[in-house]
Design a protein around this motif. Structure first.
Motif, PDB file in Angstrom:
ATOM      1  N   VAL A 220     106.847 108.930  61.678  1.00 47.50           N
ATOM      2  CA  VAL A 220     105.560 109.608  61.502  1.00 47.50           C
ATOM      3  C   VAL A 220     105.761 110.989  60.888  1.00 47.50           C
ATOM      4  CG1 VAL A 220     103.613 110.625  62.728  1.00 47.50           C
ATOM      5  CG2 VAL A 220     104.403 108.346  63.340  1.00 47.50           C
ATOM      6  N   LEU A 221     106.741 111.723  61.379  1.00 52.11           N
ATOM      7  CA  LEU A 221     107.000 113.066  60.867  1.00 52.11           C
ATOM      8  C   LEU A 221     107.455 113.040  59.413  1.00 52.11           C
ATOM      9  CD1 LEU A 221     108.746 114.591  63.985  1.00 52.11           C
ATOM     10  CD2 LEU A 221     106.644 115.420  62.945  1.00 52.11           C
TER      11      LEU A 221
ATOM     12  N   PHE B 212     103.046 122.650  66.286  1.00 50.48           N
ATOM     13  CA  PHE B 212     102.137 122.642  67.430  1.00 50.48           C
ATOM     14  C   PHE B 212     101.154 121.485  67.318  1.00 50.48           C
ATOM     15  CE2 PHE B 212     102.974 127.215  68.451  1.00 50.48           C
ATOM     16  CZ  PHE B 212     103.050 127.101  69.815  1.00 50.48           C
ATOM     17  N   VAL B 213     100.531 121.379  66.144  1.00 45.70           N
ATOM     18  CA  VAL B 213      99.505 120.352  65.951  1.00 45.70           C
ATOM     19  C   VAL B 213     100.127 118.965  65.951  1.00 45.70           C
ATOM     20  CG1 VAL B 213      97.604 119.592  64.476  1.00 45.70           C
ATOM     21  CG2 VAL B 213      98.138 122.017  64.643  1.00 45.70           C
TER      22      VAL B 213
ATOM     23  N   MET C  19     100.909 113.702  68.498  1.00 45.36           N
ATOM     24  CA  MET C  19     101.823 112.725  69.127  1.00 45.36           C
ATOM     25  C   MET C  19     101.406 112.446  70.570  1.00 45.36           C
ATOM     26  SD  MET C  19     104.179 112.013  66.812  1.00 45.36           S
ATOM     27  CE  MET C  19     105.083 112.725  65.434  1.00 45.36           C
ATOM     28  N   ALA C  20     101.026 113.508  71.292  1.00 46.40           N
ATOM     29  CA  ALA C  20     100.627 113.337  72.691  1.00 46.40           C
ATOM     30  C   ALA C  20      99.279 112.630  72.797  1.00 46.40           C
ATOM     31  CB  ALA C  20     100.564 114.699  73.379  1.00 46.40           C
ATOM     32  N   THR C  21      98.326 113.002  71.940  1.00 44.25           N
ATOM     33  CA  THR C  21      96.985 112.407  71.979  1.00 44.25           C
ATOM     34  C   THR C  21      97.041 110.898  71.767  1.00 44.25           C
ATOM     35  OG1 THR C  21      95.979 114.449  71.167  1.00 44.25           O
ATOM     36  CG2 THR C  21      94.678 112.427  70.947  1.00 44.25           C
ATOM     37  N   PHE C  22      97.875 110.463  70.820  1.00 40.90           N
ATOM     38  CA  PHE C  22      97.956 109.041  70.488  1.00 40.90           C
ATOM     39  C   PHE C  22      99.153 108.346  71.139  1.00 40.90           C
ATOM     40  CE2 PHE C  22      95.452 110.891  67.026  1.00 40.90           C
ATOM     41  CZ  PHE C  22      94.366 110.029  67.004  1.00 40.90           C
ATOM     42  N   ALA C  23      99.855 109.061  72.017  1.00 37.77           N
ATOM     43  CA  ALA C  23     100.984 108.491  72.768  1.00 37.77           C
ATOM     44  C   ALA C  23     101.951 107.748  71.858  1.00 37.77           C
ATOM     45  CB  ALA C  23     100.468 107.563  73.865  1.00 37.77           C
TER      46      ALA C  23
END
Length: 337
Positions: free
Chosen positions: A104-105, A85-86, A91-95
């Protein structure tokens, strides 16, 4: 007491490092958007490895230790879904571009394993020296469970993460990505890319989750080898699981509630164990088999109830929960009511 030879430790760590190396090489050599079929294949692969290891472990060291491993694996796997979830929010916050999400994962998983290995070593040493650590771990889990339940419908405020704020103060960060690079040049000036901020956010989240997940799995078993392998095999499949279920996470509306109940249950189990050892042997303990059943039942009920809820109310959306009120909630006029 489980007696694990140095050779078994070495082979186990070698296997985990080899699997991580394959993941990292795939991310570095062939950045691409991970599709559903690929994510499914990798998820099944990692689950089968975890199950295969558990079967070997149970046959080699006995059914009781095997049950402890599977109980620990299920606990860590369920907590890792909250991790996802986090990760989705970060990912969405930093596009983050889709072709670099794999990298990244993988970095996040490696960092999580390192942090957990450190916490496992420290936790095992403390538990062997001081039996009252079971009480402290239990109270920590109960406190975490209460906080998670109180803020179960919130999302963590990634931008106001203390590590992100510190990074922005120390290092200028550009507005644009430069491939998968951590640093770039903009207007003749060396700057960090948003990728560095993403990795800092992932790392700080990993630290917080390690603080919760290690006491949780020590509530199932006190054997460092089982704690380490349960964590490692649960985390190894996290990268593939992210791409497989990120579109379905919004439907698990009761997951945070379920996890808070599981953490509270394990916390009580640890407190009872401390009471049994240090206060009075007549104080009952919760055995591993019962723990495994309770955890599986809670996760099953949470999943089914979540799917029923979202089917009846398509507007319902899941949240990972937070251990404290986010700044946005604190600023709302009705937040204190």
């Amino acid at each position: 007491m489980l007696d694990i030879s140095a050779a078994t430790w070495a082979v186990t760590i070698g296997l985990i490092v080899a699997l991580l190396a394959v993941d990292l090489l795939l991310a570095a050599l062939r950045p691409h958007r991970v599709g559903f079929r690929e994510a499914t294949a990798w998820s099944v692969f990692y689950i089968l490895i975890a199950i295969g290891f558990g079967v070997w472990f149970a046959v080699t060291y006995g059914g009781d230790f095997g049950t402890q491993y599977f109980a620990g694996y299920i606990v860590e796997k369920s907590l890792s879904v909250d991790n996802l979830f986090v990760f989705v929010i970060i990912m969405a916050t930093f596009a983050v571009p889709e072709e670099h999400q794999h990298k990244v994962l993988t970095f996040g998983i490696i960092l999580a394993l390192i942090m957990r290995a450190i916490f496992i070593a420290v936790g095992a040493a403390l538990l062997s020296l001081f039996s009252f650590m079971f009480l402290l771990f239990g109270l920590l889990l109960i406190f975490t469970a209460v906080q998670l339940f109180r803020h179960r419908d919130e999302d963590p405020d990634v931008e106001n993460n203390i590590m992100i704020r510190a990074t922005r103060r120390l290092i200028p960060i550009s507005d644009e990505y430069d491939g998968g690079k951590l640093f770039t040049r903009a207007n003749g000036r060396r700057m960090a890319t948003p990728m560095l901020a993403v990795l800092v956010a992932i790392g700080s989240v990993d630290l917080l989750f390690a603080l919760d997940s290690i006491p949780a799995v020590f509530g199932v078993t006190s054997e460092p080898y089982i704690v380490f392998t349960a964590n490692a095999f649960a985390l190894l499949g996290l990268r593939a699981l992210f791409f497989l279920v990120k579109g379905l996470l919004d439907r698990l509306v009761y997951l945070s509630t379920g996890l808070s109940i599981i953490l509270a249950f394990i916390g009580v189990k640890l407190v009872l164990h401390w009471g049994h050892v240090d206060i009075n042997p007549s104080i009952p303990e919760v055995d591993t088999y019962l723990s495994l059943v309770v955890i599986v039942v809670i996760l099953t009920i949470v999943t089914v109830a979540s799917l029923i809820k979202t089917r009846r109310d398509p507007s319902a959306k899941a949240h990972p929960g937070s251990l404290r009120a986010t700044r946005r909630d604190e600023e709302r006029p009705d937040a204190a009511r």
